[in-house]
Every structure is written in structure tokens, then in C-alpha cells.
Design a protein around this motif. Structure first.
Motif, PDB file in Angstrom:
ATOM      1  N   GLY A 142      10.481  22.203  23.501  1.00  0.00           N
ATOM      2  CA  GLY A 142      11.051  21.005  24.098  1.00  0.00           C
ATOM      3  C   GLY A 142      11.341  19.947  23.047  1.00  0.00           C
TER       4      GLY A 142
ATOM      5  N   ARG B  44      11.286  22.903  36.738  1.00  0.00           N
ATOM      6  CA  ARG B  44      11.308  21.624  36.061  1.00  0.00           C
ATOM      7  C   ARG B  44      11.030  20.498  37.050  1.00  0.00           C
TER       8      ARG B  44
ATOM      9  N   PRO C 237      12.022  13.025  36.249  1.00  0.00           N
ATOM     10  CA  PRO C 237      11.238  11.810  36.498  1.00  0.00           C
ATOM     11  C   PRO C 237      11.399  11.332  37.938  1.00  0.00           C
TER      12      PRO C 237
ATOM     13  N   THR D 167      17.113  16.216  31.996  1.00  0.00           N
ATOM     14  CA  THR D 167      15.866  15.621  31.529  1.00  0.00           C
ATOM     15  C   THR D 167      14.756  15.866  32.533  1.00  0.00           C
ATOM     16  N   ALA D 168      13.660  16.455  32.056  1.00  0.00           N
ATOM     17  CA  ALA D 168      12.556  16.826  32.939  1.00  0.00           C
ATOM     18  C   ALA D 168      11.421  17.409  32.109  1.00  0.00           C
ATOM     19  N   VAL D 169      10.280  17.570  32.761  1.00  0.00           N
ATOM     20  CA  VAL D 169       9.218  18.400  32.198  1.00  0.00           C
ATOM     21  C   VAL D 169       9.464  19.823  32.704  1.00  0.00           C
ATOM     22  N   TYR D 170       9.538  20.765  31.788  1.00  0.00           N
ATOM     23  CA  TYR D 170       9.820  22.158  32.125  1.00  0.00           C
ATOM     24  C   TYR D 170       8.520  22.960  32.106  1.00  0.00           C
ATOM     25  N   TYR D 171       8.287  23.707  33.181  1.00  0.00           N
ATOM     26  CA  TYR D 171       7.087  24.515  33.332  1.00  0.00           C
ATOM     27  C   TYR D 171       7.467  25.989  33.450  1.00  0.00           C
TER      28      TYR D 171
ATOM     29  N   GLY E 200       3.550  22.643  30.559  1.00  0.00           N
ATOM     30  CA  GLY E 200       4.757  21.822  30.634  1.00  0.00           C
ATOM     31  C   GLY E 200       5.201  21.353  29.260  1.00  0.00           C
ATOM     32  N   THR E 201       6.518  21.272  29.094  1.00  0.00           N
ATOM     33  CA  THR E 201       7.092  20.755  27.855  1.00  0.00           C
ATOM     34  C   THR E 201       8.239  19.799  28.214  1.00  0.00           C
ATOM     35  N   GLN E 202       8.279  18.663  27.550  1.00  0.00           N
ATOM     36  CA  GLN E 202       9.259  17.620  27.875  1.00  0.00           C
ATOM     37  C   GLN E 202      10.604  17.932  27.224  1.00  0.00           C
TER      38      GLN E 202
ATOM     39  N   THR F 208      14.231  15.929  26.914  1.00  0.00           N
ATOM     40  CA  THR F 208      14.933  14.669  27.135  1.00  0.00           C
ATOM     41  C   THR F 208      16.340  14.786  26.568  1.00  0.00           C
TER      42      THR F 208
END
Length: 119
Positions: free
Chosen positions: A9, A38, A41, A90-94, A112-114, A116
Motif C-alpha cells: 500500500g 476494502r 473512509p 482510497t481505502a484500507v485494503y484487506y 489491512g494496508t492503506q 491513498t
């Protein structure tokens, strides 16, 4: 016990690319489906893409044609190649994996990995 560790990320400009990786480890007998969700926000978690042990894939409509999911069964690793990224990505990806381990079958998640996307 099964652990999933994500990497890849970061911050990227619109139109750019990123590649996420997720490696599963632990007392694993076999892994069925793997994939990515994902969480943007302020929004709920949503599916991004999935891949079966045989290589069949599926994608959310919003990423089809831009994202590619793949896996290396020998390494228990799933990848997500993301091209032409947009701010709405843009999101946290799981990542997740459906795995049969010494504790039985279960769906396991990464931390999770951010990602942006911004200029």
C-alpha cells in the motif's frame, strides 16, 4: 493458526499503479478462495475481487478492467494489481483466505494496508 500479512500500500497519484501482496502462513493444509475487500473512509467494507484455487476470478464493477487479481498457490500468496487508480479507490485494503488449518476451516483476514490516491 493462520496469519495473513499484506504489503504494497501507499500514496499514489491519480492514474498511477500499485501492487498489493498478501502472504498466508501457519499450520495450513489447503487454501480455497482468496481475495480482497476494502473500506473507504466513513463507509462500510466492500468486496473488490476474489480468486478460487483453480484461478477463476470475479471483480466488483467499480474496479473491473483496472484491477487484476492473481495468486501463487505454491507461496500461498494473493496479489492485486491496481492500475489507473482513482481518488475513490482510497481505502484500507484487506485480504482474506478461506483456509483449512489444524484448527479447522475458517476465513482469515489480514491486518489491512492503506491505499491513498491523491494529487
Amino acid at each position: 493458526q493462520v496469519q495473513l500479512v499484506e504489503s504494497g500500500g501507499g500514496l499514489v497519484q491519480p492514474g498511477g499503479s500499485l501492487r498489493l501482496s498478501c502472504a498466508a502462513s501457519g499450520s495450513i493444509f489447503s487454501i480455497d478462495a482468496m481475495g480482497w475487500y476494502r473500506q473507504p473512509p466513513g463507509k462500510q467494507r466492500e468486496v473488490v475481487a476474489g480468486i478460487t484455487s483453480g484461478g477463476s476470478t470475479n471483480y466488483a464493477a467499480s474496479v473491473k478492467g483496472r484491477f487484476t487479481i492473481s495468486r501463487d498457490n505454491a507461496k500461498n500468496t494473493v496479489y492485486l494489481q491496481m492500475n489507473n487508480l482513482k481518488p475513490e479507490d482510497t481505502a484500507v485494503y484487506y485480504c482474506y483466505a478461506g483456509a483449512r488449518a489444524t484448527t479447522g476451516w475458517g476465513r482469515y483476514w489480514g491486518q489491512g494496508t492503506q491505499v491513498t490516491v491523491s494529487s
